[in-house]
Design a protein around this motif. Structure first.
Motif, PDB file in Angstrom:
ATOM      1  N   ASP A   6      13.646  -4.434  -2.276  1.00 48.22           N
ATOM      2  CA  ASP A   6      13.196  -4.502  -0.889  1.00 48.22           C
ATOM      3  C   ASP A   6      12.831  -3.079  -0.439  1.00 48.22           C
ATOM      4  N   ARG A   7      11.551  -2.847  -0.282  1.00 45.48           N
ATOM      5  CA  ARG A   7      11.058  -1.495   0.013  1.00 45.48           C
ATOM      6  C   ARG A   7      11.570  -0.964   1.358  1.00 45.48           C
ATOM      7  N   PHE A   8      11.987  -1.855   2.240  1.00 42.79           N
ATOM      8  CA  PHE A   8      12.394  -1.418   3.573  1.00 42.79           C
ATOM      9  C   PHE A   8      13.903  -1.470   3.782  1.00 42.79           C
ATOM     10  N   GLN A   9      14.663  -1.571   2.683  1.00 43.73           N
ATOM     11  CA  GLN A   9      16.103  -1.818   2.854  1.00 43.73           C
ATOM     12  C   GLN A   9      16.841  -0.688   3.572  1.00 43.73           C
ATOM     13  N   ALA A  58       8.019 -10.050   2.590  1.00 44.59           N
ATOM     14  CA  ALA A  58       7.738 -11.004   3.667  1.00 44.59           C
ATOM     15  C   ALA A  58       6.316 -10.849   4.211  1.00 44.59           C
ATOM     16  N   LEU A  59       5.872  -9.594   4.296  1.00 44.43           N
ATOM     17  CA  LEU A  59       4.538  -9.360   4.852  1.00 44.43           C
ATOM     18  C   LEU A  59       3.956  -8.094   4.251  1.00 44.43           C
ATOM     19  N   GLU A  60       3.194  -8.249   3.186  1.00 42.01           N
ATOM     20  CA  GLU A  60       2.516  -7.070   2.651  1.00 42.01           C
ATOM     21  C   GLU A  60       1.298  -6.790   3.520  1.00 42.01           C
ATOM     22  N   ALA A  61       0.996  -5.509   3.682  1.00 40.14           N
ATOM     23  CA  ALA A  61      -0.109  -5.080   4.548  1.00 40.14           C
ATOM     24  C   ALA A  61       0.188  -5.411   6.008  1.00 40.14           C
ATOM     25  N   HIS A  62       1.378  -4.984   6.466  1.00 38.47           N
ATOM     26  CA  HIS A  62       1.791  -5.372   7.820  1.00 38.47           C
ATOM     27  C   HIS A  62       0.995  -4.636   8.906  1.00 38.47           C
ATOM     28  N   HIS A  63       0.534  -3.410   8.601  1.00 44.00           N
ATOM     29  CA  HIS A  63      -0.322  -2.739   9.591  1.00 44.00           C
ATOM     30  C   HIS A  63      -1.626  -3.522   9.750  1.00 44.00           C
ATOM     31  N   ASN A 122      -8.636   1.891  -0.191  1.00 46.76           N
ATOM     32  CA  ASN A 122      -9.452   2.925   0.443  1.00 46.76           C
ATOM     33  C   ASN A 122      -8.548   3.980   1.090  1.00 46.76           C
ATOM     34  N   GLN A 123      -8.027   4.857   0.257  1.00 43.96           N
ATOM     35  CA  GLN A 123      -7.116   5.901   0.729  1.00 43.96           C
ATOM     36  C   GLN A 123      -7.658   7.250   0.275  1.00 43.96           C
ATOM     37  N   ALA A 124      -7.350   8.299   1.048  1.00 39.09           N
ATOM     38  CA  ALA A 124      -7.846   9.644   0.725  1.00 39.09           C
ATOM     39  C   ALA A 124      -7.436  10.039  -0.699  1.00 39.09           C
ATOM     40  N   ARG A 125      -6.240   9.605  -1.129  1.00 39.67           N
ATOM     41  CA  ARG A 125      -5.774  10.019  -2.460  1.00 39.67           C
ATOM     42  C   ARG A 125      -6.622   9.421  -3.587  1.00 39.67           C
ATOM     43  N   HIS A 126      -7.459   8.449  -3.257  1.00 39.30           N
ATOM     44  CA  HIS A 126      -8.302   7.817  -4.282  1.00 39.30           C
ATOM     45  C   HIS A 126      -9.741   8.345  -4.290  1.00 39.30           C
ATOM     46  N   GLU A 182      -5.934  -2.253   2.890  1.00 38.04           N
ATOM     47  CA  GLU A 182      -4.483  -2.386   2.658  1.00 38.04           C
ATOM     48  C   GLU A 182      -4.241  -3.601   1.790  1.00 38.04           C
ATOM     49  N   GLY A 183      -3.024  -3.708   1.270  1.00 41.13           N
ATOM     50  CA  GLY A 183      -2.637  -4.912   0.534  1.00 41.13           C
ATOM     51  C   GLY A 183      -3.035  -4.864  -0.918  1.00 41.13           C
ATOM     52  N   GLU A 184      -2.424  -3.914  -1.657  1.00 38.81           N
ATOM     53  CA  GLU A 184      -2.810  -3.776  -3.064  1.00 38.81           C
ATOM     54  C   GLU A 184      -2.523  -5.047  -3.875  1.00 38.81           C
ATOM     55  N   LEU A 185      -1.480  -5.806  -3.471  1.00 39.82           N
ATOM     56  CA  LEU A 185      -1.132  -6.990  -4.267  1.00 39.82           C
ATOM     57  C   LEU A 185      -2.258  -8.016  -4.251  1.00 39.82           C
ATOM     58  N   SER A 186      -2.907  -8.100  -3.116  1.00 42.46           N
ATOM     59  CA  SER A 186      -4.037  -9.005  -2.990  1.00 42.46           C
ATOM     60  C   SER A 186      -5.136  -8.606  -3.990  1.00 42.46           C
ATOM     61  N   TYR A 217      -3.021   4.075  -6.756  1.00 41.82           N
ATOM     62  CA  TYR A 217      -1.628   4.282  -6.355  1.00 41.82           C
ATOM     63  C   TYR A 217      -1.208   3.298  -5.283  1.00 41.82           C
ATOM     64  N   GLY A 218      -0.002   2.755  -5.460  1.00 45.38           N
ATOM     65  CA  GLY A 218       0.653   1.962  -4.424  1.00 45.38           C
ATOM     66  C   GLY A 218       2.132   2.228  -4.610  1.00 45.38           C
ATOM     67  N   TYR A 219       2.974   1.255  -4.318  1.00 46.27           N
ATOM     68  CA  TYR A 219       4.413   1.462  -4.464  1.00 46.27           C
ATOM     69  C   TYR A 219       4.946   0.802  -5.737  1.00 46.27           C
ATOM     70  N   ALA A 220       6.066   1.342  -6.232  1.00 42.25           N
ATOM     71  CA  ALA A 220       6.673   0.803  -7.453  1.00 42.25           C
ATOM     72  C   ALA A 220       7.212  -0.630  -7.271  1.00 42.25           C
ATOM     73  N   PRO A 221       7.885  -0.958  -6.139  1.00 44.64           N
ATOM     74  CA  PRO A 221       8.350  -2.348  -5.998  1.00 44.64           C
ATOM     75  C   PRO A 221       7.209  -3.364  -6.121  1.00 44.64           C
ATOM     76  N   GLU A 222       6.034  -2.992  -5.635  1.00 45.33           N
ATOM     77  CA  GLU A 222       4.876  -3.884  -5.774  1.00 45.33           C
ATOM     78  C   GLU A 222       4.544  -4.083  -7.256  1.00 45.33           C
ATOM     79  N   GLY A 223       4.832  -3.042  -8.059  1.00 47.43           N
ATOM     80  CA  GLY A 223       4.607  -3.146  -9.513  1.00 47.43           C
ATOM     81  C   GLY A 223       5.445  -4.261 -10.111  1.00 47.43           C
TER      82      GLY A 223
HETATM   83  O1  LIG Z   1      -1.391   3.986   1.464  1.00 43.24           O
HETATM   84  P1  LIG Z   1       0.089   4.063   1.566  1.00 43.24           P
HETATM   85  O2  LIG Z   1       0.574   4.318   2.946  1.00 43.24           O
HETATM   86  O3  LIG Z   1       0.678   4.998   0.591  1.00 43.24           O
HETATM   87  O4  LIG Z   1       0.644   2.657   1.178  1.00 43.24           O
HETATM   88  C1  LIG Z   1       0.213   1.936   0.072  1.00 43.24           C
HETATM   89  C2  LIG Z   1       0.777   0.593   0.242  1.00 43.24           C
HETATM   90  O5  LIG Z   1       0.316   0.060   1.448  1.00 43.24           O
HETATM   91  C3  LIG Z   1      -0.061  -1.297   1.270  1.00 43.24           C
HETATM   92  O6  LIG Z   1      -1.471  -1.368   1.267  1.00 43.24           O
HETATM   93  C4  LIG Z   1       0.517  -2.131   2.374  1.00 43.24           C
HETATM   94  O7  LIG Z   1       1.876  -1.852   2.462  1.00 43.24           O
HETATM   95  P2  LIG Z   1       2.899  -2.593   3.434  1.00 43.24           P
HETATM   96  O8  LIG Z   1       3.386  -3.772   2.709  1.00 43.24           O
HETATM   97  O9  LIG Z   1       3.943  -1.598   3.718  1.00 43.24           O
HETATM   98  O10 LIG Z   1       2.195  -3.019   4.664  1.00 43.24           O
HETATM   99  C5  LIG Z   1       0.486  -1.659  -0.095  1.00 43.24           C
HETATM  100  O11 LIG Z   1      -0.254  -2.652  -0.705  1.00 43.24           O
HETATM  101  C6  LIG Z   1       0.447  -0.374  -0.827  1.00 43.24           C
HETATM  102  O12 LIG Z   1       1.387  -0.340  -1.867  1.00 43.24           O
END
Ligand SMILES: O=P(O)(O)OC[C@H]1O[C@](O)(COP(=O)(O)O)[C@@H](O)[C@@H]1O
Length: 315
Positions: free
Chosen positions: A56-59, A84-89, A161-165, A184-188, A205-211
């Motif tokens: 749980d990434r938010f624990q 519960a909600l990926e891509a909550h923003h 679509n992130q600056a790091r990419h 947002e929403g790498e899993l999608s 790049y995204g988060y490890a729990p999503e991996g």
């Molecule tokens: O761009 P950031 O802030 O590093 O976050 C990347 C993460 O954000 C997401 O797009 C959405 O994350 P959330 O589930 O926290 O809303 C993930 O798919 C991705 O792993």
């Protein structure tokens, strides 16, 4: 697993998606995430299992709904992963790709991973194991093209679509492949690559729990993935050690993150995405789009579910 838990966990992702969809676009990303987390926890808690919540990434966030460490009414000891909600923003802003996910497996099957960045490369079963995370993106794109018997120009690469990419996007452009940028929403995006529905390859790049969730999806649907955790400092490395990870160069493959074929996954779209449609409200209820799959049989169901709120008083 003797029981097919797919139908059980999809009920939880549906409830989380319906809950979140009610607040789509209202702008409050904490509220929408908290309500989705509470909804998925409440529904998963009805399962006849001893469920241990993993990854749980938010624990550790005290401003968010505290997901209980254990869920269920008693029964077989299981790992539960609930996003519960990926891509909550995105959901809060009325954007795309917000989705609710759940994974279930016997206890100890899902590798616990730190809440750190992970570089991922993901393809579907039609591509096979030709990719290599240590190779430059352009080589991987060409390998995917060859495996799919497509011109490079016809390979579609999904990237957040992130600056790091920026550099990654530049390199993909230079090799001529098509790019699908998602906000947002790498899993999608990963699921879209696994199923080959809209993209051929997911990179970035995204988060490890999503991996770990991607690994569960691949166990069930086929495909291949390599992921590498990105460590910035000693604190990150200590965090990994707490999860039993001591090889900081390790390339994670599906079997490293989900260590058995006994696993099931479910997901429901909240807003329209690369892979699932979002919730549609009707005059007396709502329609949700979901999928369920399990690794043992590889059965993969896509569900359109009609919910009638007169009979679901909680809505
Ligand atoms: O761009 P950031 O802030 O590093 O976050 C990347 C993460 O954000 C997401 O797009 C959405 O994350 P959330 O589930 O926290 O809303 C993930 O798919 C991705 O792993």
């Amino acid at each position: 697993m003797d029981t097919n838990y797919g139908m059980e966990i999809v009920r939880a992702t549906e409830i989380a998606a319906l809950t979140a969809a009610r607040e789509q676009g209202l702008g409050d990303y904490r509220e929408i995430l908290n309500h989705a987390r509470a909804a998925i926890a409440k529904t998963l808690n009805r399962l006849r299992i001893d469920g241990f919540v993993v990854n749980d990434r938010f624990q550790n966030r005290d401003d968010l709904f505290p997901m209980p460490a254990t869920l269920g009414q008693g029964g077989p000891t299981m790992d539960l992963m609930a996003i519960a909600l990926e891509a909550h923003h995105s959901a809060a802003n009325g954007g795309n790709n917000a989705t609710s996910y759940a994974v279930i497996a016997p206890r100890g099957v899902i590798q616990s991973v730190p809440n750190l960045n992970m570089y991922k490369i993901v393809v579907g079963p039609q591509v096979g194991n030709v990719i290599d995370i240590n190779q430059p993106p352009i080589i991987n794109v060409k390998r995917v093209a060859r495996a799919l018997r497509k011109y490079t120009e016809n390979v579609t690469v999904c990237i957040l679509n992130q600056a790091r990419h920026k550099q990654l996007i530049k390199e993909i452009r230079e090799c001529g492949a098509r790019i699908k940028l998602i906000e947002e929403g790498e899993l999608s995006g990963c699921l879209s690559a696994i199923t080959g529905e809209k993209t051929d390859l997911y990179l970035g790049y995204g988060y490890a729990p999503e991996g770990a969730l991607v690994a569960a999806a691949i166990s069930c649907l086929g495909g291949y993935f390599e992921g590498k955790i990105f460590y910035e400092n000693d604190r990150d490395r200590e965090q990994a050690e707490e999860h039993g990870i001591s090889d900081f160069e390790k390339i994670f493959r599906p079997q490293d993150l989900v260590r058995s074929k006994e696993v099931a996954i479910a997901a429901t779209g909240v807003t329209d995405g690369e892979f699932l449609e979002g919730v549609r409200f009707t005059s007396n209820g709502a329609v949700t789009s979901s999928f369920i799959a399990r690794a043992e049989t590889k059965t993969y169901r896509k569900l359109e579910t009609r919910h009638f709120f007169d009979y679901k008083p909680v809505f």
